[in-house]
Design a protein around this motif. Structure first.
Motif, short mmCIF file in Angstrom:
data_model
loop_
_atom_site.label_atom_id
_atom_site.label_comp_id
_atom_site.label_asym_id
_atom_site.label_seq_id
_atom_site.Cartn_x
_atom_site.Cartn_y
_atom_site.Cartn_z
N VAL A 15 0.72 -1.21 -0.10
CA VAL A 15 -0.31 -0.02 0.24
C VAL A 15 1.01 1.79 0.14
N ARG A 16 1.99 1.20 0.86
CA ARG A 16 2.91 2.25 0.83
C ARG A 16 3.61 2.47 -0.30
N LYS A 17 3.96 1.77 -1.30
CA LYS A 17 4.32 1.47 -2.36
C LYS A 17 3.59 2.30 -3.77
N SER A 41 3.20 19.02 -10.73
CA SER A 41 2.44 20.03 -10.93
C SER A 41 1.89 20.16 -9.23
N TYR A 42 2.40 19.67 -7.78
CA TYR A 42 1.81 19.99 -6.48
C TYR A 42 2.31 20.93 -6.50
N ASP A 43 3.49 21.96 -6.44
CA ASP A 43 3.47 23.40 -5.79
C ASP A 43 2.55 24.34 -5.92
N LEU A 68 -3.69 23.91 0.30
CA LEU A 68 -3.33 23.85 1.66
C LEU A 68 -1.99 23.54 2.19
N GLN A 69 -1.50 22.63 1.85
CA GLN A 69 0.25 22.88 2.47
C GLN A 69 0.74 23.24 2.52
N ARG A 70 0.43 24.40 1.86
CA ARG A 70 1.18 26.18 2.20
C ARG A 70 0.73 26.87 3.49
N GLY A 130 15.35 15.96 5.02
CA GLY A 130 14.46 15.83 4.27
C GLY A 130 13.95 14.56 3.65
N LEU A 131 13.15 14.07 4.72
CA LEU A 131 13.29 12.11 4.38
C LEU A 131 12.11 12.21 3.54
N ASP A 132 11.71 11.62 2.55
CA ASP A 132 10.35 11.29 1.55
C ASP A 132 10.53 10.16 0.88
N ASP A 149 10.80 5.36 4.37
CA ASP A 149 9.21 5.04 4.54
C ASP A 149 9.75 5.92 6.06
N ALA A 150 8.61 6.36 6.61
CA ALA A 150 8.21 7.10 7.97
C ALA A 150 8.51 5.83 8.84
N HIS A 151 7.58 5.07 8.41
CA HIS A 151 7.80 4.01 9.60
C HIS A 151 8.88 2.71 9.36
N LYS A 152 10.52 3.30 8.92
CA LYS A 152 11.87 2.68 9.66
C LYS A 152 12.57 3.84 8.72
N ASN A 169 4.74 18.13 7.80
CA ASN A 169 3.22 18.90 7.34
C ASN A 169 2.20 18.02 6.74
N LEU A 170 1.28 17.92 6.95
CA LEU A 170 0.44 17.01 5.94
C LEU A 170 1.05 15.56 5.84
N VAL A 171 1.90 15.08 6.62
CA VAL A 171 2.32 13.30 5.65
C VAL A 171 1.32 12.14 6.56
N ILE A 172 1.64 12.36 8.56
CA ILE A 172 0.84 11.55 9.28
C ILE A 172 -1.02 10.87 8.84
N GLN A 173 -1.16 11.31 8.27
CA GLN A 173 -2.20 10.78 7.88
C GLN A 173 -2.24 10.13 6.50
N TRP A 174 -1.12 9.34 5.92
CA TRP A 174 -1.08 8.88 5.19
C TRP A 174 0.21 7.25 6.39
N CYS A 175 0.11 7.89 7.53
CA CYS A 175 1.03 6.68 7.78
C CYS A 175 0.22 5.14 8.69
C1 LIG Z 1 1.52 15.64 1.37
S1 LIG Z 1 2.69 15.68 1.35
C2 LIG Z 1 3.29 16.81 2.15
C3 LIG Z 1 4.88 17.39 1.65
C4 LIG Z 1 5.06 18.28 2.23
N1 LIG Z 1 5.97 17.96 3.86
C5 LIG Z 1 4.72 19.96 2.32
O1 LIG Z 1 4.21 20.18 3.49
O2 LIG Z 1 4.77 20.58 1.09
C6 LIG Z 1 3.29 14.43 1.88
C7 LIG Z 1 4.35 13.75 1.93
O3 LIG Z 1 4.62 12.66 2.62
C8 LIG Z 1 5.00 12.04 1.60
N2 LIG Z 1 4.79 10.64 1.78
C9 LIG Z 1 3.60 10.53 2.94
N3 LIG Z 1 3.83 8.91 3.45
C10 LIG Z 1 5.36 8.40 3.71
C11 LIG Z 1 5.76 8.04 4.26
N4 LIG Z 1 5.38 6.91 5.02
N5 LIG Z 1 6.86 7.60 4.80
C12 LIG Z 1 8.28 9.27 4.07
N6 LIG Z 1 7.23 9.56 3.44
C13 LIG Z 1 6.29 9.95 3.16
C14 LIG Z 1 4.99 11.25 0.27
O4 LIG Z 1 5.54 11.16 -0.42
C15 LIG Z 1 4.66 13.12 0.08
O5 LIG Z 1 5.51 14.07 -0.74
#
Ligand SMILES: C[S@@+](CC[C@H](N)C(=O)[O-])C[C@H]1O[C@@H](n2cnc3c(N)ncnc32)[C@H](O)[C@@H]1O
Length: 265
Positions: free
Chosen positions: A10-12, A24-26, A31-33, A74-76, A99-102, A116-122
């Motif tokens: 799922v994470r991949k 296209s993200y920036d 919301l992120q900003r 920076g970790l992603d 991965d934030a889990h490792k 910022n706006l990451v852990i909802q995916w964890c």
């Molecule tokens: C909504 S974006 C926010 C990016 C950045 N923090 C910002 O504010 O512009 C979420 C980022 O988290 C990364 N991400 C999501 N789950 C992750 C995980 N388990 N480990 C590492 N990165 C993760 C995604 O690849 C994506 O780049």
């Protein structure tokens, strides 16, 4: 397949979805900003710190942090996001694909984690929080935002009237989230929860923005093809119940911001 393997798959997929949005993200990151900037007053006012930007995306905030702190990482887990960031941002930043889990960093090596706006995916979030607390020095801080239950409620309820498939990811409640950060190893010093309502010209505009943010990966969605045109049309009809008098479509994002300290024990 074991539960752990399923979570890795799922994470991949999530990383791939974000990766394809990296260019296209920036432009679609309103919301992120907003959320990333409103964390700034919580940042410690000293520059000799080692900072980890967890889920750094295109590196917009990593770059800002690099202007204030001695060492910034920076970790992603998205290769494409990191590639974009490494080209566009401060050359002194270290980038890690992980991965934030490792987290491939030593125990007690980081003073501050900004996320910022990451852990909802964890998922599972407790594993990611354990990793954050492991790499953080005692007394170190986690400053983060995430989205909680109530986010995109207009879209969720409009789809609910059409079918019972998943169209919006499951967000944790505010109380559930607080439990991850309030225990014998950490405590929440401050937190805020607020509704940010963004305006869209139409539902397609909203769907495009969610796609541009890479936020369209839905692990539980059963019908993975395009939703039928009829279903889409029915959903947009229901969404009109939320229409503002000026004809604008609102979408609510319930933003949780937290300032957490790792206990000294
Ligand atoms: C909504 S974006 C926010 C990016 C950045 N923090 C910002 O504010 O512009 C979420 C980022 O988290 C990364 N991400 C999501 N789950 C992750 C995980 N388990 N480990 C590492 N990165 C993760 C995604 O690849 C994506 O780049």
């Amino acid at each position: 397949m074991t539960q752990q393997k399923k979570q890795t798959v799922v994470r991949k997929k999530i990383a791939k979805t974000f990766g394809s949005a990296s260019r296209s993200y920036d432009v679609s990151a309103r919301l992120q900003r907003f959320s990333g900037k409103h964390l700034m007053p919580w940042l410690p006012n000293r520059n000799d710190l080692t900072v980890l930007d967890l889920g750094s995306g295109t590196g917009f905030f990593t770059d800002l942090l690099a202007g204030s702190y001695k060492k910034v990482i920076g970790l992603d887990f998205s290769k494409e996001m990191l590639h974009f960031a490494a080209q566009a941002r401060d050359k002194d930043i270290s980038w890690i694909e992980a991965d934030a889990h490792k987290i491939p960093l030593q125990d007690n090596s980081i003073d501050l984690i900004y996320s910022n706006l990451v852990i909802q995916w964890c998922e599972p979030l407790d594993v990611a929080v354990d990793e954050m607390l492991r790499v953080l020095k005692p007394g170190g801080l986690i400053i983060f935002t995430t989205l909680v239950d109530g986010t995109l409620h207009e879209l969720k309820s409009s789809w609910k009237q059409v079918d019972d498939d998943q169209h919006v990811i499951d967000f944790k409640t505010e109380a559930e989230l607080a439990e991850f950060f309030n225990h014998d190893r950490a405590s929440v010093i401050e937190h805020k929860c607020q509704d940010i309502v963004l305006e869209y010209q139409n539902v397609i505009h909203l769907a495009r923005e969610l796609k541009g943010l890479g936020a369209n990966h839905l692990p539980k969605k059963r019908n993975r093809g395009l939703s039928g045109k009829d279903k889409w049309f029915a959903m947009t009809e229901h969404y009109q119940d939320f229409l503002e008098p000026n004809g604008i479509y609102p979408a609510t994002y319930r933003l949780y911001s937290g300032l957490v300290v790792k206990r000294n024990n």
